[in-house]
Design a protein around this motif. Structure first.
Motif, PDB file in Angstrom:
ATOM      1  N   GLY A 106       0.792  -1.218   0.000  1.00  0.00           N
ATOM      2  CA  GLY A 106       0.000   0.000   0.000  1.00  0.00           C
ATOM      3  C   GLY A 106       0.827   1.272   0.000  1.00  0.00           C
ATOM      4  N   SER A 107       1.904   1.289   0.776  1.00  0.00           N
ATOM      5  CA  SER A 107       2.725   2.505   0.819  1.00  0.00           C
ATOM      6  C   SER A 107       3.403   2.748  -0.522  1.00  0.00           C
ATOM      7  N   THR A 108       3.753   1.681  -1.244  1.00  0.00           N
ATOM      8  CA  THR A 108       4.338   1.838  -2.574  1.00  0.00           C
ATOM      9  C   THR A 108       3.281   2.283  -3.574  1.00  0.00           C
ATOM     10  N   LEU A 109       2.090   1.691  -3.470  1.00  0.00           N
ATOM     11  CA  LEU A 109       1.015   2.061  -4.404  1.00  0.00           C
ATOM     12  C   LEU A 109       0.599   3.506  -4.226  1.00  0.00           C
ATOM     13  N   PHE A 110       0.432   3.942  -2.978  1.00  0.00           N
ATOM     14  CA  PHE A 110      -0.009   5.304  -2.720  1.00  0.00           C
ATOM     15  C   PHE A 110       1.149   6.286  -2.653  1.00  0.00           C
ATOM     16  N   GLY A 111       2.384   5.826  -2.738  1.00  0.00           N
ATOM     17  CA  GLY A 111       3.536   6.715  -2.705  1.00  0.00           C
ATOM     18  C   GLY A 111       3.674   7.532  -3.967  1.00  0.00           C
ATOM     19  N   THR A 112       3.013   7.104  -5.040  1.00  0.00           N
ATOM     20  CA  THR A 112       3.105   7.844  -6.296  1.00  0.00           C
ATOM     21  C   THR A 112       2.055   8.935  -6.394  1.00  0.00           C
ATOM     22  N   VAL A 113       1.117   8.968  -5.451  1.00  0.00           N
ATOM     23  CA  VAL A 113       0.057   9.973  -5.473  1.00  0.00           C
ATOM     24  C   VAL A 113       0.589  11.259  -4.849  1.00  0.00           C
ATOM     25  N   THR A 114       0.505  12.350  -5.580  1.00  0.00           N
ATOM     26  CA  THR A 114       0.973  13.640  -5.075  1.00  0.00           C
ATOM     27  C   THR A 114      -0.103  14.686  -5.314  1.00  0.00           C
ATOM     28  N   ASN A 115       0.110  15.854  -4.777  1.00  0.00           N
ATOM     29  CA  ASN A 115      -0.805  16.965  -4.982  1.00  0.00           C
ATOM     30  C   ASN A 115      -0.334  17.896  -6.090  1.00  0.00           C
ATOM     31  N   ALA A 116       0.651  17.470  -6.862  1.00  0.00           N
ATOM     32  CA  ALA A 116       1.185  18.315  -7.920  1.00  0.00           C
ATOM     33  C   ALA A 116       0.153  18.462  -9.032  1.00  0.00           C
ATOM     34  N   PRO A 117       0.055  19.646  -9.614  1.00  0.00           N
ATOM     35  CA  PRO A 117      -0.901  19.815 -10.714  1.00  0.00           C
ATOM     36  C   PRO A 117      -0.452  19.001 -11.924  1.00  0.00           C
ATOM     37  N   PRO A 118      -1.388  18.525 -12.730  1.00  0.00           N
ATOM     38  CA  PRO A 118      -0.999  17.730 -13.899  1.00  0.00           C
ATOM     39  C   PRO A 118      -0.256  18.588 -14.920  1.00  0.00           C
ATOM     40  N   ALA A 119       0.718  17.981 -15.542  1.00  0.00           N
ATOM     41  CA  ALA A 119       1.485  18.684 -16.566  1.00  0.00           C
ATOM     42  C   ALA A 119       0.637  18.796 -17.824  1.00  0.00           C
ATOM     43  N   THR A 120       0.648  19.967 -18.415  1.00  0.00           N
ATOM     44  CA  THR A 120      -0.127  20.154 -19.645  1.00  0.00           C
ATOM     45  C   THR A 120       0.771  19.856 -20.835  1.00  0.00           C
ATOM     46  N   ALA A 121       0.200  19.216 -21.797  1.00  0.00           N
ATOM     47  CA  ALA A 121       0.955  18.885 -23.004  1.00  0.00           C
ATOM     48  C   ALA A 121       1.064  20.124 -23.886  1.00  0.00           C
ATOM     49  N   PRO A 122       2.203  20.305 -24.565  1.00  0.00           N
ATOM     50  CA  PRO A 122       2.346  21.473 -25.447  1.00  0.00           C
ATOM     51  C   PRO A 122       1.405  21.319 -26.649  1.00  0.00           C
ATOM     52  N   ALA A 123       1.021  22.432 -27.209  1.00  0.00           N
ATOM     53  CA  ALA A 123       0.146  22.420 -28.378  1.00  0.00           C
ATOM     54  C   ALA A 123       0.878  21.769 -29.548  1.00  0.00           C
TER      55      ALA A 123
END
Length: 100
Positions: free
Chosen positions: A76-93
């Motif tokens: 569980g700690s490994t599975l949920f360790g990838t969850v962050t509060n960082a905003p999603p990166a937007t793809a360039p046009a």
């Protein structure tokens, strides 16, 4: 005189305690969630029906729930360790040059 354990300074409270057992705050929450799911699965196993078809269906669901609880407790700690509060990166046009 035999020393059973070394002295540990735990003056800063729970942080020191969790550091000594090697679990972070997220790890404790994941273990607690896994424990609750395991209790639910065991309760499901205890209340099986006398009808073989129903008992097989409910029993297999309980075993599956218990399996999920064990996997969550172990990884569980490994599975949920990838969850962050960082905003999603937007793809360039399309056709835009990337910034360097």
């Amino acid at each position: 005189m035999n020393t059973l354990a070394n002295a540990i300074d735990m003056s800063s409270g729970f942080k020191d305690f969790f550091d000594t057992i090697g679990i972070t705050g997220k790890g404790v929450v994941t273990k607690a969630i896994a424990a609750v799911i395991a209790v639910i699965a065991i309760r499901m196993l205890m209340h099986l029906s006398a009808d073989p078809k129903t008992a097989l269906r409910k029993g297999s669901m309980a075993i599956g729930t218990l399996f999920v609880a064990v996997i969550l407790a172990l990884y569980g700690s490994t599975l949920f360790g990838t969850v962050t509060n960082a905003p999603p990166a937007t793809a360039p046009a399309p056709g835009a040059t990337p910034k360097s």
